[in-house]
Design an enzyme around this catalytic site. Structure first.
Site: not given
Ligand code: NAP
Length: 246
Positions: A11, A14, A88, A140, A153, A155, A186
């Protein structure tokens, strides 16, 4: 510090994943870049290559066992093995628990938990052959604090922290360390959806008074992937500006 290491980040087109991939490359790793669809023309590919590191793009849905098997077969063939696995990729499908559909529940379980498990399982098989490796999962703050509208989420993210402990125990004797990062709030496309006034209220509750950046998470991932963390396993490291303290 990571010269010659082969690192897969799921993932990573971005958001936090992109930040992790580029940071690992800055420290010398070669990258396998995964997303649902990732192309040679994507910015993260150029960012890794501009640092002089290799970038192999593999589009795969981590929730699909066949896709994961094909991705790891390609990694074995193209790279010969894997040193660093960063799980990720993650999604949200928010609703109050009493309104949540079974589809919303299953969709988030499939990617965040099953997808993480499938990649851990496949990565550990490659790493066991070489008797070394680092696996870093993504939990998270929502797992530890709870979050309204995120029963599914939170869970999955709690389960990722538990999974990390069990895998750490199972794989310690095989030379593999398994840890997790637990980001707080983030700034990424995932959180860009939150209305500005809600964001301000959330920032006011963070002791360090700012949102985190992908780089804040990436710095901890580099540490966990490096020899500096060779005696660290089974841990979930909180990266949240002090909003949740263990
Ligand atoms: P994001 O901006 O939504 O990016 C997630 C990436 O994962 C996207 O490029 C998405 O692709 C890809 N993805 C989704 N489903 C997938 C799959 N089945 N197989 C392969 N790739 C897949 O998320 P983020 O904020 O960077 O978060 C990254 C990680 O950190 C996640 O696990 C999230 O739960 C965790 N997290 C984030 C935060 C926060 O505040 N941002 C806080 C705690 C934890 P598409 O673009 O094609 O959908």
């Amino acid at each position: 510090m990571l010269a010659g290491k082969r690192a897969l980040v799921t993932g990573c087109r971005r958001g936090i994943g992109r930040g992790i991939a580029v940071k690992l490359a800055e420290y010398g790793a070669d990258l396998i870049l995964n997303d649902l669809t990732i192309a040679e023309s994507d910015e993260v590919v150029a960012a890794v290559r501009n640092l002089g590191r290799k970038a192999l793009c593999i589009s795969a849905d981590i929730a699909n066992p066949d896709s994961v098997a094909a991705m790891f077969a390609a990694i074995k063939q193209e790279c010969g093995g894997l040193d660093i696995m960063v799980n990720n990729a993650g999604i949200t499908a928010d609703a109050m628990s009493y309104k949540m559909t079974i589809e919303q529940w299953n969709q988030v379980m499939a990617v965040n938990l099953t997808g993480t498990f499938l990649c851990c399982q496949a990565a550990s098989k490659l790493m066991m052959e070489q008797k070394s490796g680092k696996i870093i999962n993504t939990s998270s703050a929502a797992a530890f604090m709870g979050n309204i509208g995120q029963a599914n989420y939170s869970a999955t993210k709690g389960a990722v922290a538990s999974l990390t402990k069990t895998l750490a125990k199972e794989l310690a004797g095989k030379g593999i360390c398994v840890n997790a990062v637990s980001p707080g709030f983030i700034q990424t496309p995932m959180t860009d959806k939150i209305p500005a006034e809600v964001k301000e209220q959330m920032i006011a509750r963070i002791p360090l008074r700012r949102m985190g950046q992908p780089e804040d998470v990436a710095n901890v991932v580099v540490f966990l992937a490096s020899p500096l963390a060779d005696f660290v396993t089974g841990q979930t490291i909180q990266i949240n500006g002090g909003s949740y303290m263990v």
